[in-house]
Design a protein around this motif. Structure first.
Motif, PDB file in Angstrom:
ATOM      1  N   GLY A 334       0.824  -1.202   0.000  1.00  0.00           N
ATOM      2  CA  GLY A 334       0.000   0.000   0.000  1.00  0.00           C
ATOM      3  C   GLY A 334       0.853   1.245   0.000  1.00  0.00           C
ATOM      4  O   GLY A 334       2.090   1.179  -0.066  1.00  0.00           O
ATOM      5  N   VAL A 335       0.166   2.363   0.056  1.00  0.00           N
ATOM      6  CA  VAL A 335       0.837   3.660   0.040  1.00  0.00           C
ATOM      7  C   VAL A 335       0.203   4.567   1.083  1.00  0.00           C
ATOM      8  O   VAL A 335      -0.893   4.307   1.575  1.00  0.00           O
ATOM      9  CB  VAL A 335       0.751   4.331  -1.346  1.00  0.00           C
ATOM     10  N   ASN A 336       0.892   5.657   1.387  1.00  0.00           N
ATOM     11  CA  ASN A 336       0.316   6.713   2.199  1.00  0.00           C
ATOM     12  C   ASN A 336      -0.412   7.677   1.280  1.00  0.00           C
ATOM     13  O   ASN A 336      -0.007   7.885   0.126  1.00  0.00           O
ATOM     14  CB  ASN A 336       1.399   7.428   2.988  1.00  0.00           C
ATOM     15  N   SER A 428      -0.451 -18.456  -6.672  1.00  0.00           N
ATOM     16  CA  SER A 428      -0.767 -19.876  -6.626  1.00  0.00           C
ATOM     17  C   SER A 428      -0.961 -20.259  -5.164  1.00  0.00           C
ATOM     18  O   SER A 428      -0.018 -20.669  -4.486  1.00  0.00           O
ATOM     19  CB  SER A 428       0.363 -20.686  -7.262  1.00  0.00           C
ATOM     20  N   GLY A 429      -2.157 -20.059  -4.658  1.00  0.00           N
ATOM     21  CA  GLY A 429      -2.438 -20.334  -3.257  1.00  0.00           C
ATOM     22  C   GLY A 429      -2.065 -19.224  -2.308  1.00  0.00           C
ATOM     23  O   GLY A 429      -2.342 -19.302  -1.114  1.00  0.00           O
ATOM     24  N   ALA A 430      -1.430 -18.182  -2.812  1.00  0.00           N
ATOM     25  CA  ALA A 430      -1.034 -17.045  -1.976  1.00  0.00           C
ATOM     26  C   ALA A 430      -2.104 -15.960  -2.029  1.00  0.00           C
ATOM     27  O   ALA A 430      -2.877 -15.877  -2.980  1.00  0.00           O
ATOM     28  CB  ALA A 430       0.304 -16.484  -2.444  1.00  0.00           C
ATOM     29  N   ARG A 431      -2.124 -15.108  -0.999  1.00  0.00           N
ATOM     30  CA  ARG A 431      -3.123 -14.051  -0.916  1.00  0.00           C
ATOM     31  C   ARG A 431      -2.495 -12.678  -1.123  1.00  0.00           C
ATOM     32  O   ARG A 431      -1.290 -12.492  -0.911  1.00  0.00           O
ATOM     33  CB  ARG A 431      -3.837 -14.122   0.429  1.00  0.00           C
ATOM     34  N   THR A 432      -3.353 -11.726  -1.509  1.00  0.00           N
ATOM     35  CA  THR A 432      -2.922 -10.370  -1.830  1.00  0.00           C
ATOM     36  C   THR A 432      -3.779  -9.390  -1.046  1.00  0.00           C
ATOM     37  O   THR A 432      -5.005  -9.543  -0.996  1.00  0.00           O
ATOM     38  CB  THR A 432      -3.091 -10.105  -3.347  1.00  0.00           C
ATOM     39  N   PHE A 433      -3.146  -8.380  -0.445  1.00  0.00           N
ATOM     40  CA  PHE A 433      -3.886  -7.390   0.335  1.00  0.00           C
ATOM     41  C   PHE A 433      -3.375  -5.989  -0.001  1.00  0.00           C
ATOM     42  O   PHE A 433      -2.169  -5.766  -0.130  1.00  0.00           O
ATOM     43  CB  PHE A 433      -3.740  -7.646   1.834  1.00  0.00           C
ATOM     44  N   SER A 434      -4.319  -5.048  -0.129  1.00  0.00           N
ATOM     45  CA  SER A 434      -4.013  -3.662  -0.515  1.00  0.00           C
ATOM     46  C   SER A 434      -4.491  -2.709   0.570  1.00  0.00           C
ATOM     47  O   SER A 434      -5.545  -2.932   1.180  1.00  0.00           O
ATOM     48  CB  SER A 434      -4.709  -3.343  -1.839  1.00  0.00           C
ATOM     49  N   TYR A 435      -3.720  -1.640   0.811  1.00  0.00           N
ATOM     50  CA  TYR A 435      -4.154  -0.640   1.795  1.00  0.00           C
ATOM     51  C   TYR A 435      -3.820   0.766   1.340  1.00  0.00           C
ATOM     52  O   TYR A 435      -2.960   0.996   0.486  1.00  0.00           O
ATOM     53  CB  TYR A 435      -3.530  -0.910   3.173  1.00  0.00           C
ATOM     54  N   LEU A 436      -4.514   1.726   1.946  1.00  0.00           N
ATOM     55  CA  LEU A 436      -4.204   3.151   1.831  1.00  0.00           C
ATOM     56  C   LEU A 436      -4.101   3.682   3.251  1.00  0.00           C
ATOM     57  O   LEU A 436      -5.054   3.575   4.029  1.00  0.00           O
ATOM     58  CB  LEU A 436      -5.305   3.900   1.074  1.00  0.00           C
ATOM     59  N   PHE A 437      -2.956   4.238   3.620  1.00  0.00           N
ATOM     60  CA  PHE A 437      -2.773   4.824   4.948  1.00  0.00           C
ATOM     61  C   PHE A 437      -3.090   6.315   4.850  1.00  0.00           C
ATOM     62  O   PHE A 437      -2.421   7.051   4.121  1.00  0.00           O
ATOM     63  CB  PHE A 437      -1.336   4.607   5.420  1.00  0.00           C
ATOM     64  N   ASN A 513     -10.137 -10.039  -9.788  1.00  0.00           N
ATOM     65  CA  ASN A 513     -11.296  -9.315 -10.318  1.00  0.00           C
ATOM     66  C   ASN A 513     -11.950  -8.360  -9.315  1.00  0.00           C
ATOM     67  O   ASN A 513     -12.904  -7.664  -9.651  1.00  0.00           O
ATOM     68  CB  ASN A 513     -12.349 -10.319 -10.801  1.00  0.00           C
ATOM     69  N   ARG A 514     -11.449  -8.333  -8.082  1.00  0.00           N
ATOM     70  CA  ARG A 514     -12.040  -7.455  -7.073  1.00  0.00           C
ATOM     71  C   ARG A 514     -10.910  -6.755  -6.313  1.00  0.00           C
ATOM     72  O   ARG A 514     -10.257  -7.350  -5.469  1.00  0.00           O
ATOM     73  CB  ARG A 514     -12.927  -8.248  -6.119  1.00  0.00           C
ATOM     74  N   ARG A 515     -10.683  -5.499  -6.638  1.00  0.00           N
ATOM     75  CA  ARG A 515      -9.526  -4.761  -6.134  1.00  0.00           C
ATOM     76  C   ARG A 515      -9.880  -4.036  -4.833  1.00  0.00           C
ATOM     77  O   ARG A 515     -10.055  -2.821  -4.801  1.00  0.00           O
ATOM     78  CB  ARG A 515      -9.037  -3.806  -7.211  1.00  0.00           C
ATOM     79  N   VAL A 516      -9.954  -4.805  -3.771  1.00  0.00           N
ATOM     80  CA  VAL A 516     -10.366  -4.284  -2.467  1.00  0.00           C
ATOM     81  C   VAL A 516      -9.157  -3.713  -1.730  1.00  0.00           C
ATOM     82  O   VAL A 516      -8.039  -4.209  -1.871  1.00  0.00           O
ATOM     83  CB  VAL A 516     -11.000  -5.412  -1.627  1.00  0.00           C
ATOM     84  N   TYR A 517      -9.404  -2.666  -0.941  1.00  0.00           N
ATOM     85  CA  TYR A 517      -8.337  -2.126  -0.095  1.00  0.00           C
ATOM     86  C   TYR A 517      -8.918  -1.647   1.230  1.00  0.00           C
ATOM     87  O   TYR A 517     -10.119  -1.395   1.343  1.00  0.00           O
ATOM     88  CB  TYR A 517      -7.591  -0.977  -0.794  1.00  0.00           C
ATOM     89  N   LEU A 518      -8.055  -1.550   2.233  1.00  0.00           N
ATOM     90  CA  LEU A 518      -8.440  -1.027   3.540  1.00  0.00           C
ATOM     91  C   LEU A 518      -7.858   0.365   3.715  1.00  0.00           C
ATOM     92  O   LEU A 518      -6.660   0.581   3.498  1.00  0.00           O
ATOM     93  CB  LEU A 518      -7.916  -1.941   4.656  1.00  0.00           C
TER      94      LEU A 518
END
Length: 576
Positions: A334-336, A428-437, A513-518
């Protein structure tokens, strides 16, 4: 007297009950750290400072194993940083003998075992930095005690070479470059081989880093040499695809350094031989930032000259083509919200002025500097996108904020979104997570529209609101608690919402297909989860801009890397 006796008895019981590692056997010999109490009863942290993970490196050579030592090494003092220029660039500091790491192990009543391990790589534009950098009131920003104790993880901070000694390259086998990446790789490998003795799980190592350290984490993920070495990775404000993260013309830079130290020769072999015999201090000073680079023809991005190269070995190809190597690593990035503001303030100083307005000409000038490989058409194209919400009489503050948004998008946010998408596509079995600080800046003197500055998340991640409570408010401790929980949960399980620490909201994964972020700040709730971060601008840079004709080899933004939904600028934390 009775109350005093009870308090003293409680302290005695605390120290009698808290476990301590004592002397630890490593592959090089025995080390003895220091046990430090923390605020919670029956809790302490074993701190090992200055543990060698490699021998003194030869100049422009890969790191070599440490020869070891006799007796017990006292690991209670930070060792020198790697040789580098000072912040003011008037002299150098540090040493060539610098390949050391620091280990923070949380302890309770029983010795910790099988803990997740988090290895931190510092930022500093590949030119500066140290594992104990940015000391405030005598405490390093990267002190891992609070994060280790509150998150129940082992934290390791690592030194690596920077500047010319870490990155100078001829672009071929004569001076291949990427010595800093090899240092990092050696440190991670040492941790994997030795961390069990400190109570860590060698099969559950997470890399995390910020800025140049975040890009380094990304390169470590993408390298074929990292297979099976660690399990997860976190990039904060930088990825291998960032336009400042890869040196595209290393020989030109090497010749410039050679000129400065009196080694320039028509014959490149003779020139390189001369460089290898040069004084490391003079070489380091020759690599200081040349501010003349941005006068009239460039941006602050042009000042970052020392960076990794495609060497056919550690980085065998363009980073965007290497994500198959990262398919098994869980990835969080993620980024600030205003990662680019501090750099935009250098490129367009008027944005931080209370009296001067920022002109349309200066906005176009910034875009010209960022997009110079595309020529004039790109300037008008990008300007039309970023001015689309201005209206006929834009508020001066809106124009200033647009400048910060441009630099944030180009240098940090868009490359990070591309990296997240490529990881999700290849996972391949791994997960991806996105954030905005998006926590509002604590730096005084900036305009009211300034949000989270570059590197501002680190104080919360490393628990400074707890270790220095007098200079923070309760909301800052809330945020610090949330970040430590999410980061250490991710290190433990691969999911920031699941682990030993409770979190204020579930953080869904970013998928193909779903670009979710916190959106991370002190008020995290279910409404903090959103999707398609700045998709209008991401679409512009990855689709429209990337298809414009180039005047020279382009950077990292490529058509087809990412195809987010098209549309007008969305309403988000960045848009307020």
């Amino acid at each position: 007297m009775g109350l005093l006796f009870i308090l003293l008895l409680g302290v005695a019981i605390h120290w009698a009950s808290a476990a301590k590692l004592g002397v630890v056997q490593t592959e090089g010999g025995q080390v003895k750290g220091k046990n430090v109490k923390v605020s919670l009863l029956f809790r302490s942290v074993d701190v090992f400072k200055g543990v060698p993970f490699a021998d003194v490196p030869g100049m422009w050579e890969k790191p070599k194993p440490h020869p070891g030592w006799d007796g017990v090494m006292r690991a209670d003092t930070y060792r020198d940083r790697c040789l580098q220029v000072t912040l003011l660039q008037k002299k150098t500091r540090g040493s060539e003998d610098c390949l050391y790491l620091n280990i923070f192990v949380p302890q309770g009543r029983k010795l910790s075992t099988n803990l997740p391990v988090m290895v931190y790589l510092y930022g500093g534009a590949f030119l500066l930095g140290a594992s104990n950098d940015m000391s405030f009131l005598g405490v390093s920003l990267y002190d891992g005690k609070e994060m280790a104790d509150r998150g129940g993880v082992i934290v390791v901070t690592v030194n690596y070479r920077v500047g010319p000694l870490g990155f100078l390259s001829s672009g071929d086998a004569r001076l291949p470059g990427n010595y800093a990446l090899w240092d990092q790789h050696a440190a991670i490998s040492w941790v994997r081989r030795n961390i069990a003795g400190f109570g860590g799980n060698p099969d559950n190592i997470t890399l995390f880093g910020q800025s140049a350290g975040a890009a380094s984490v990304s390169f470590q993920m993408l390298s074929p040499h990292s297979k099976g070495l660690f399990r997860r990775a976190i990039s904060q404000g930088g990825v291998a695809l960032s336009p400042w993260a890869l040196q595209k013309n290393p020989m030109a830079l090497t010749k410039k350094i050679a000129m400065k130290v009196g080694c320039w020769r028509m014959n490149e072999d003779v020139m390189i031989k001369c460089l290898k015999m040069s004084d490391p201090v003079k070489l380091t000073m020759a690599g200081k930032i040349d501010v003349l680079l941005i006068l009239g023809k460039g941006t602050v991005m042009d000042l970052i000259e020392f960076s990794p190269v495609i060497d056919g070995d550690f980085i065998p190809d363009e980073p965007s083509k290497l994500f198959h190597n990262a398919a098994e690593f869980d990835f969080m990035a993620g980024v600030n919200s205003m990662d680019g503001h501090i750099f935009a303030g250098v490129d367009v100083p008027s944005i931080n002025s209370k009296t001067a307005n920022t002109t349309v000409k200066s906005v176009r000038g910034l875009l010209a500097g960022l997009t110079k490989e595309k020529g004039g058409a790109a300037v008008e194209s990008a300007f039309s996108v970023y001015s689309s919400n201005w209206g006929s009489h834009p508020d001066p503050a809106v124009i200033k904020k647009t400048v910060a948004d441009i630099e944030t998008d180009f240098l940090f946010l868009v490359p990070t979104q591309i990296a997240l998408q490529l990881h999700a596509n290849n996972a391949s079995g791994a997960r991806t997570f996105s954030y905005l600080f998006s926590m509002k800046t604590r730096i005084p003197g900036f305009p009211s529209w300034v949000q989270a500055e570059h590197a501002e998340e680190l104080q919360y991640l490393f628990g400074k609101p707890f270790s220095m409570p007098l200079i923070y408010f309760p909301r800052h401790r809330d945020l610090s608690k949330y970040m430590i929980a999410y980061w250490t949960n991710f290190a433990r399980t691969g999911d920031p919402s699941i682990g030993e620490s409770s979190v204020p909201a579930v953080w869904p994964a970013f998928t193909e297909n779903r670009r979710v972020y916190l959106d991370i700040n002190h008020k995290i709730s279910k409404t903090s989860v959103s999707s398609d971060l700045r998709s209008y601008y991401v679409s512009y840079w990855t689709e429209t801009y990337s298809l414009l004709p180039s005047t020279r080899q382009t950077g990292v933004l490529r058509a087809g890397d990412l195809s987010p939904p098209r549309g007008r600028p969305e309403s988000s934390a960045r848009e307020t």
